[in-house]
Design an enzyme around this catalytic site. Structure first.
Site, PDB file in Angstrom:
ATOM      1  N   ASP A  43      31.565 -22.004 -19.804  1.00  0.00           N
ATOM      2  CA  ASP A  43      31.204 -20.581 -19.879  1.00  0.00           C
ATOM      3  C   ASP A  43      32.218 -19.713 -20.620  1.00  0.00           C
ATOM      4  OD1 ASP A  43      29.173 -21.534 -18.294  1.00  0.00           O
ATOM      5  OD2 ASP A  43      29.838 -20.533 -16.471  1.00  0.00           O
ATOM      6  N   LYS A 152      23.060 -23.453 -18.785  1.00  0.00           N
ATOM      7  CA  LYS A 152      22.966 -23.725 -17.348  1.00  0.00           C
ATOM      8  C   LYS A 152      22.533 -22.453 -16.622  1.00  0.00           C
ATOM      9  CE  LYS A 152      27.897 -23.234 -16.058  1.00  0.00           C
ATOM     10  NZ  LYS A 152      27.773 -22.143 -15.079  1.00  0.00           N
ATOM     11  N   CYS A 185      32.272 -21.413 -11.420  1.00  0.00           N
ATOM     12  CA  CYS A 185      31.532 -22.432 -12.162  1.00  0.00           C
ATOM     13  C   CYS A 185      32.343 -23.696 -12.440  1.00  0.00           C
ATOM     14  CB  CYS A 185      31.005 -21.837 -13.460  1.00  0.00           C
ATOM     15  SG  CYS A 185      29.765 -20.551 -13.176  1.00  0.00           S
TER      16      CYS A 185
END
EC number: 3.5.1.110
Length: 248
Positions: A43, A152, A185
């Site tokens: 990310d 995702k 995450c």
């Protein structure tokens, strides 16, 4: 008192593994074969690392992300040179947020991006929405040919993605994690990987937390104590460079 082993952790390796390296880490060193390893970049989007992105707008401190970006860039370069597969994740949904789930999903209630947009309707369709600047990877960390980019929809990179099947198809067993956020995450993906028998390693100085510094410390403690190993970018790059220098 934590138990620390003196010998490096060695997975039963495949016969085709040509080179095995040992990475200094906590709580003990860990051996890995580059061709059986992936570097996971979690990310690294404007949403998480840039001023005016989602985390910044939601009130999280992102002032220390520039060194993290630089360290991830170093780790990516070293990984590519060593033949390690690089996998980028982008977290988010469609611009109508159908994929985020409605009120029947805990994600609707806990996602700080969704909560921020409900408080500030003018941001609707701008945070973590595919096709928007917020969703894009930061300029400094762009995929190259041979890299993998996976969307995702939730914190874990294993949930509703191709990650597990891709790793198995490439014969990958070790996952080296970088990215944001360590306590959300990154840790979620590493934990799910642990349950699927992957060996997870975090490069601490190539990650950043969402929240106060103790969130980073707690996440790294959990990882090194229960779910994986913790190292740093210098150790990773130096470990990968050693066999390359011997063959130069």
């Amino acid at each position: 008192m934590k138990i620390v082993e003196n010998q490096p952790v060695v997975r039963r390796q495949s016969p085709q593994a040509e080179v095995t390296l040992t990475l200094p880490a906590r709580p003990e060193a860990i051996a890995f074969a580059p061709q059986e390893t992936a570097l996971i970049v979690v990310d690294m989007q404007n949403a998480y690392a840039s001023q005016g992105g989602y985390l910044d707008l939601a009130g999280f401190d992102i002032s220390a992300t520039a060194p993290v970006i630089a360290n991830i860039k170093r780790a990516i370069s070293a990984a590519r040179a060593a033949g390690i597969k690089v996998i980028f994740f982008q977290n988010g949904w469609d611009n109508q947020y159908v994929e985020a789930g409605g009120q029947g999903s805990p994600n609707w209630h806990k996602s700080n991006a969704l909560k921020t947009m409900r408080k500030r309707p003018e941001l609707m369709g701008k945070l973590l929405a595919r096709g928007d600047w917020d969703y894009d990877l930061v300029d400094e960390l762009q995929p190259q040919a041979g890299d993998i980019v996976l969307p995702k929809p939730r914190y874990s990179g294993f949930f509703n993605t191709q990650l597990d099947s891709l790793l198995r198809s490439y014969g990958i067993h070790h996952l080296v994690f970088t990215g944001i956020a360590t306590n959300v995450c990154v840790e979620s993906t590493l934990r799910d990987g642990f349950f699927l028998e992957y060996f997870g390693i975090v490069l601490a100085d190539a990650t950043h937390q969402a929240g106060p510094q103790f969130a980073q410390q707690a996440a790294l403690y959990n990882i090194e104590t229960f779910f994986g190993w913790v190292s740093d970018v210098d150790s990773f790059c130096n470990t990968l460079a050693a066999p390359l220098s011997q063959t130069a």
